[in-house]
Write a protein that holds these residues in place. Structure first.
Motif, PDB file in Angstrom:
ATOM      1  N   TRP B 119      -4.979  12.205   3.973  1.00  0.00           N
ATOM      2  CA  TRP B 119      -5.281  10.964   3.252  1.00  0.00           C
ATOM      3  C   TRP B 119      -6.539  10.270   3.781  1.00  0.00           C
ATOM      4  O   TRP B 119      -7.029   9.337   3.162  1.00  0.00           O
ATOM      5  CB  TRP B 119      -4.082  10.009   3.277  1.00  0.00           C
ATOM      6  CG  TRP B 119      -2.999  10.455   2.335  1.00  0.00           C
ATOM      7  CD1 TRP B 119      -2.861  11.687   1.780  1.00  0.00           C
ATOM      8  CD2 TRP B 119      -1.926   9.674   1.820  1.00  0.00           C
ATOM      9  NE1 TRP B 119      -1.769  11.747   0.963  1.00  0.00           N
ATOM     10  CE2 TRP B 119      -1.172  10.501   0.968  1.00  0.00           C
ATOM     11  CE3 TRP B 119      -1.519   8.358   2.000  1.00  0.00           C
ATOM     12  CZ2 TRP B 119      -0.040  10.058   0.287  1.00  0.00           C
ATOM     13  CZ3 TRP B 119      -0.384   7.905   1.326  1.00  0.00           C
ATOM     14  CH2 TRP B 119       0.352   8.754   0.480  1.00  0.00           C
ATOM     15  N   GLY B 123      -9.639   9.264  -0.437  1.00  0.00           N
ATOM     16  CA  GLY B 123     -10.302   8.214  -1.230  1.00  0.00           C
ATOM     17  C   GLY B 123      -9.284   7.328  -1.933  1.00  0.00           C
ATOM     18  O   GLY B 123      -8.073   7.601  -1.918  1.00  0.00           O
ATOM     19  N   GLY B 124      -9.767   6.244  -2.544  1.00  0.00           N
ATOM     20  CA  GLY B 124      -8.924   5.370  -3.363  1.00  0.00           C
ATOM     21  C   GLY B 124      -7.817   4.676  -2.597  1.00  0.00           C
ATOM     22  O   GLY B 124      -7.952   4.375  -1.401  1.00  0.00           O
ATOM     23  N   VAL B 125      -6.698   4.460  -3.314  1.00  0.00           N
ATOM     24  CA  VAL B 125      -5.593   3.681  -2.753  1.00  0.00           C
ATOM     25  C   VAL B 125      -4.969   4.382  -1.557  1.00  0.00           C
ATOM     26  O   VAL B 125      -4.625   3.748  -0.560  1.00  0.00           O
ATOM     27  CB  VAL B 125      -4.522   3.426  -3.844  1.00  0.00           C
ATOM     28  CG1 VAL B 125      -3.301   2.729  -3.251  1.00  0.00           C
ATOM     29  CG2 VAL B 125      -5.094   2.612  -4.990  1.00  0.00           C
ATOM     30  N   ARG B 126      -4.840   5.712  -1.673  1.00  0.00           N
ATOM     31  CA  ARG B 126      -4.188   6.446  -0.586  1.00  0.00           C
ATOM     32  C   ARG B 126      -4.962   6.292   0.729  1.00  0.00           C
ATOM     33  O   ARG B 126      -4.376   6.079   1.775  1.00  0.00           O
ATOM     34  CB  ARG B 126      -4.063   7.929  -0.947  1.00  0.00           C
ATOM     35  CG  ARG B 126      -2.878   8.221  -1.860  1.00  0.00           C
ATOM     36  CD  ARG B 126      -2.697   9.690  -2.068  1.00  0.00           C
ATOM     37  NE  ARG B 126      -3.869  10.271  -2.739  1.00  0.00           N
ATOM     38  CZ  ARG B 126      -4.063  11.578  -2.895  1.00  0.00           C
ATOM     39  NH1 ARG B 126      -3.190  12.444  -2.441  1.00  0.00           N
ATOM     40  NH2 ARG B 126      -5.137  12.029  -3.512  1.00  0.00           N
ATOM     41  N   GLN B 127      -6.279   6.391   0.634  1.00  0.00           N
ATOM     42  CA  GLN B 127      -7.094   6.252   1.849  1.00  0.00           C
ATOM     43  C   GLN B 127      -7.023   4.815   2.381  1.00  0.00           C
ATOM     44  O   GLN B 127      -6.888   4.606   3.587  1.00  0.00           O
ATOM     45  CB  GLN B 127      -8.540   6.618   1.559  1.00  0.00           C
ATOM     46  CG  GLN B 127      -9.406   6.582   2.806  1.00  0.00           C
ATOM     47  CD  GLN B 127     -10.859   6.890   2.497  1.00  0.00           C
ATOM     48  OE1 GLN B 127     -11.191   7.972   2.001  1.00  0.00           O
ATOM     49  NE2 GLN B 127     -11.736   5.939   2.752  1.00  0.00           N
ATOM     50  N   ALA B 128      -7.087   3.853   1.458  1.00  0.00           N
ATOM     51  CA  ALA B 128      -7.023   2.441   1.871  1.00  0.00           C
ATOM     52  C   ALA B 128      -5.683   2.145   2.530  1.00  0.00           C
ATOM     53  O   ALA B 128      -5.603   1.454   3.553  1.00  0.00           O
ATOM     54  CB  ALA B 128      -7.219   1.543   0.657  1.00  0.00           C
TER      55      ALA B 128
END
Lengths: 134, 228
Positions: B119, B123-128
């Protein structure tokens, strides 16, 4: 099968921990104890009422009145009522409010026993009770 | 080396503290049971069994009031050290690194390595989410254990009040009660003291071999250097 047993055990444990499982039953038992106590007070012989008192409360009543419990209980002038208005149970302690009285109870092996009766609420202070433990 | 010894050696920190936790909790239960029954016996009420005591709100509130403050401590420490610095402390980042840092420094997105968690490069929500997962978990555990403290606390408070011939109060009233805030704040102050003193003591003092300390020969002014 093992999953069902584990689930049932977890549910029972959760219920016990949250204290939710038998609260209604315990409230009903506390209310029944108070109603029986008030019924016993109305009769000529309050021996059964004395048996419903917690040991410390009974001792204190006899010592204060310098009389055997049945006589002292008859003389205490406790109000009697037939309707329960509210019951609060927390852990091993309970409060039962009837139409004419407030009573406190504690859990013993044989069921609920009365620790105080004839109690009047006072703001910011403990209830003032006609009968209570030492 | 036998696999069991390899496992113990590789997980000694978690196992030792986990065992210590269980032993301390058992000791607390034994001491708490004795104290609880002392009160009951003094009032000529019926004592509870040890198993019964483990299910009381009295035991539960004593446990959860400490849990919530520990998780708050770690949440604040994890979150606070992103932004707050302490010159010379191994607990602090270097003085020019306050904030979230760059993707390159954090090995995120295209800077992720072959062994980075998946993760980290998602990228995106998963990374955040994954970038904040440790703080989120600690914060969630803090909120849940504080909530548990309030629920078990009001039950224990009311049980004691009924024993003392006083009226019970509601959960909302308990949230404004002195008992709730006394239990809460006496734990918070000790956790904040421990963290604050650790941050400043570690500037000047050393513990040879500990990753929580700077190497013994490091200058007092060097910041963000851990030993071990």
């Amino acid at each position: 099968m093992r999953g069902v047993r584990t689930g049932a055990l977890a549910a029972a444990l959760l219920a016990a921990l949250s204290g939710c499982g038998s609260v209604q039953e315990r409230e009903d038992a506390a209310a029944d104890t108070v109603l029986r106590f008030q019924e016993n007070l109305r009769g000529p012989d309050t021996t059964r009422g004395c048996a419903q008192l917690a040991p410390g409360t009974r001792d204190e009543l006899e010592q204060t009145a310098e009389l055997p419990c049945p006589r002292a209980l008859s003389d205490a002038g406790l109000p009697t009522a037939v309707d329960v208005r509210a019951v609060d149970v927390y852990g091993r302690q309970a409060r039962v409010v009837t139409t004419r009285d407030t009573l406190f109870l504690s859990s013993f092996p044989g069921g609920w026993k009365i620790t105080a009766a004839g109690c009047t609420e006072r703001p910011e202070m403990p209830y003032q009770c006609l009968v209570k433990g030492g | 080396m036998k696999p069991i010894w390899r496992f113990l050696r590789g997980n000694g920190l978690t196992l030792a503290f986990g065992t210590g936790f269980v032993l301390a909790l058992a000791g607390q239960a034994i001491a708490g049971h004795a104290e609880f029954n002392n009160h009951l016996i003094a009032e000529q009420l019926h004592p509870v069994s040890f198993g019964g005591y483990l299910l009381t709100s009295d035991f539960a509130v004593d446990v959860t009031e400490n849990w919530q403050s520990e998780y708050l401590q770690f949440f604040l420490y994890i979150f606070g050290t992103v932004w707050l610095l302490q010159k010379g402390s191994p607990e602090s980042k270097e003085l020019d690194k306050a904030g979230l840092e760059t993707d390159e420094e954090q090995k995120l997105g295209r800077y992720a390595k072959h062994d980075s968690p998946r993760w980290a490069s998602a990228g995106g929500v998963r990374q955040a989410w994954y970038s904040r997962s440790l703080g989120i978990l600690m914060c969630t555990l803090f909120v849940l254990s504080w909530l548990a403290q309030s629920v078990t606390g009001v039950a224990a408070y009311n049980e004691e009040h009924l024993r003392e011939l006083q009226a019970p109060i509601s959960w909302l009233q308990y949230l404004g009660a002195a008992d709730f805030w006394n239990r809460t704040l006496q734990n918070w102050q000790s956790e904040l003291l421990a963290v604050g003193s650790m941050a400043i003591f570690s500037v000047y003092l050393r513990q040879r071999g500990s990753p929580e300390s700077k190497p013994v020969g490091s200058a007092h002014s060097s910041t963000g250097v851990e030993g071990g």
